[in-house]
Scaffold this motif. Sequence first.
Motif, PDB file in Angstrom:
ATOM      1  N   THR A  50       0.806  -1.229   0.000  1.00 40.14           N
ATOM      2  CA  THR A  50       0.000   0.000   0.000  1.00 40.14           C
ATOM      3  C   THR A  50       0.834   1.272   0.000  1.00 40.14           C
ATOM      4  OG1 THR A  50      -0.117  -0.047   2.430  1.00 40.14           O
ATOM      5  CG2 THR A  50      -1.890  -1.144   1.209  1.00 40.14           C
ATOM      6  N   LEU A  51       2.158   1.132   0.086  1.00 42.88           N
ATOM      7  CA  LEU A  51       3.024   2.306   0.181  1.00 42.88           C
ATOM      8  C   LEU A  51       3.819   2.471  -1.110  1.00 42.88           C
ATOM      9  CD1 LEU A  51       3.144   4.074   2.750  1.00 42.88           C
ATOM     10  CD2 LEU A  51       5.423   3.150   3.158  1.00 42.88           C
ATOM     11  N   SER A  52       3.890   3.687  -1.618  1.00 45.70           N
ATOM     12  CA  SER A  52       4.699   3.997  -2.796  1.00 45.70           C
ATOM     13  C   SER A  52       5.399   5.335  -2.568  1.00 45.70           C
ATOM     14  CB  SER A  52       3.832   4.059  -4.057  1.00 45.70           C
ATOM     15  OG  SER A  52       2.850   5.070  -3.950  1.00 45.70           O
ATOM     16  N   ALA A  53       6.506   5.528  -3.265  1.00 50.31           N
ATOM     17  CA  ALA A  53       7.302   6.745  -3.077  1.00 50.31           C
ATOM     18  C   ALA A  53       7.810   7.238  -4.417  1.00 50.31           C
ATOM     19  CB  ALA A  53       8.478   6.468  -2.127  1.00 50.31           C
ATOM     20  N   ARG A  54       7.974   8.553  -4.513  1.00 48.41           N
ATOM     21  CA  ARG A  54       8.566   9.150  -5.702  1.00 48.41           C
ATOM     22  C   ARG A  54       9.360  10.388  -5.306  1.00 48.41           C
ATOM     23  NH1 ARG A  54       3.147  10.899  -6.044  1.00 48.41           N
ATOM     24  NH2 ARG A  54       2.917  13.154  -6.386  1.00 48.41           N
ATOM     25  N   LEU A  55      10.264  10.772  -6.178  1.00 46.08           N
ATOM     26  CA  LEU A  55      11.191  11.869  -5.924  1.00 46.08           C
ATOM     27  C   LEU A  55      10.817  13.069  -6.773  1.00 46.08           C
ATOM     28  CD1 LEU A  55      13.955  12.666  -4.534  1.00 46.08           C
ATOM     29  CD2 LEU A  55      15.051  11.866  -6.632  1.00 46.08           C
ATOM     30  N   MET A  56      10.916  14.256  -6.171  1.00 46.84           N
ATOM     31  CA  MET A  56      10.632  15.492  -6.905  1.00 46.84           C
ATOM     32  C   MET A  56      11.687  16.533  -6.554  1.00 46.84           C
ATOM     33  SD  MET A  56       6.489  16.035  -6.743  1.00 46.84           S
ATOM     34  CE  MET A  56       6.686  17.605  -7.594  1.00 46.84           C
ATOM     35  N   LEU A  57      12.107  17.289  -7.576  1.00 46.89           N
ATOM     36  CA  LEU A  57      13.059  18.382  -7.387  1.00 46.89           C
ATOM     37  C   LEU A  57      12.440  19.657  -7.941  1.00 46.89           C
ATOM     38  CD1 LEU A  57      16.492  16.797  -8.358  1.00 46.89           C
ATOM     39  CD2 LEU A  57      15.754  17.491  -6.104  1.00 46.89           C
ATOM     40  N   PRO A  58      12.437  20.740  -7.165  1.00 46.89           N
ATOM     41  CA  PRO A  58      11.822  21.975  -7.647  1.00 46.89           C
ATOM     42  C   PRO A  58      12.627  22.654  -8.745  1.00 46.89           C
ATOM     43  CG  PRO A  58      12.840  22.333  -5.508  1.00 46.89           C
ATOM     44  CD  PRO A  58      12.935  20.864  -5.786  1.00 46.89           C
ATOM     45  N   ILE A  59      13.941  22.412  -8.814  1.00 45.95           N
ATOM     46  CA  ILE A  59      14.796  23.046  -9.811  1.00 45.95           C
ATOM     47  C   ILE A  59      15.658  21.981 -10.477  1.00 45.95           C
ATOM     48  CG2 ILE A  59      14.874  25.287  -8.669  1.00 45.95           C
ATOM     49  CD1 ILE A  59      17.591  24.516  -7.533  1.00 45.95           C
ATOM     50  N   ALA A  60      16.099  22.283 -11.705  1.00 45.50           N
ATOM     51  CA  ALA A  60      16.957  21.352 -12.440  1.00 45.50           C
ATOM     52  C   ALA A  60      18.396  21.840 -12.514  1.00 45.50           C
ATOM     53  CB  ALA A  60      16.408  21.137 -13.855  1.00 45.50           C
TER      54      ALA A  60
END
Length: 365
Positions: A50-60
Motif C-alpha cells: 500500500t506504500l509507494s514513493a517518488r522523488l521530486m526536485l523543484p529546480i533542475a
Amino acid sequence: MFSIIAGAVSTAVIFYISVLYKSTSLAHIAFALAVLLILACLFLVFRMCTLSARLMLPIAIAQCGSPVTVHIIIENRGLLPCTKFKCLLDQNNHFLHMRQKQWIRGGMVFAGENSYHDKAVFKDYGSYELGLSKIRVYDLTGIFYMHKKVKSSANVQVIPRMQEIGVHLTESTRNFFGDADVYDDFHPGDDHSELFQIREFQKGDKIQSIHWKLSVKADELLVKEHSMPKACPVVFLLDYKNKNQRRAENVNAYLVVIASISFSLMDAGCPHYAAWYSTMQKDVVRVRVDDEESLYLFLSSYMAETFEQPKENLQEAYQEKYRGERHLFMLQINEKLVLKKNQDQIADFAVKNWEKQLQELELIL
C-alpha cells in the motif's frame, strides 16, 4: 529484513533457553515475541503493498556547494499509519564516475499523500542523477522493517561558474564567411538556398533577382534578397579522455576553464562549435554556441557524458567527419588542462594558481 531475522533468532534462542532450563516465564516471553514477529511481518507485507514513493526536485540547475531541497512524496493507500520510514537517495555524477548514497529519514505516514523534504549538497560540478532506489518501511512498533525497491529519479545540472576572459576578434573572424545551417537575421548575403527578404526594386539591382510572380500581383517590381550564413570561425575541441586522472579537483578546474572560454567567445560575438567524442553515440558530436541557451545546452550535454571509451585522436576524427568544412581557429584542451590554438600551446592550467592564469588569458582570434 535484518531486524526480522534478528528477532526470529532472538525468539529461537529464548525458546531454547526456556526448554533447557524448563522456565515457563521464558517460554511465555518467547511465545509473545513470536506472536509479535508474526503480526509485524503481516503488517509489513500489507504496508509494502500500500506504500509507494517518488522523488521530486523543484529546480533542475543547482550551484556547487549550495543545498538543494529534495521532495519525497509518500503515498499511503491504506488506513493504518506508518510510524516512520527511511529512503535511500543515490547521487550519481556521470562525468566524475562518482556515486554517493544517503539515507533520508521521515516521520509518520498517514493515509493519503505525504510530502517530506531534505537537503542535498553537490560538492562538484557536473550532471547528477538523483535516484530513489529503496524505501525502508517500519511496523507500528518502529522496531521491525522491510525494504521495498522503488524507481524514481531526477536530473540536476551543477553548472560550473563562468569567468570572463579577454577575447579579441580580428576582422577576418568577424567577417568570416562559410557554409552553415544558421542564417543572419539582420544582413543579407549570397546564399540562394535561403531567402532573407522581399523588397522594392532599386537602381543597381540585377534583373535576375526580380521576383516576377509577386511583382505581377503587386503591380510593381519586387526583388529577392538572399540570406547570409552565420558560419563558425572557431572550433573548440574537448579532448578529456583519461579517466584515471579524473580527480574531483582536476575535473572542477577543467569544467570551469571550458565553460569560461565558451562563455567569453559567445559574449564577444564569436559563434563556435564545441566538439567532443561521445561514448553514448559512439561518434564525434558538436554543439553550436552563439547564445546563452546554446551555451547551457552544450554544458549540460557534455557533462552528461561518461567517457568510458574515448577516441584516441579527436582532431583527426573531427576533420574526417566534417571534411571540407572551413574554420579559422581550432582550440583544443585535454585532460592535462593544456590549451592549444592551432596546435600551439597557449596556456597550462594544471597548476595551483590556475584561476589567476585563467583571468590573465587573452585569446586573439
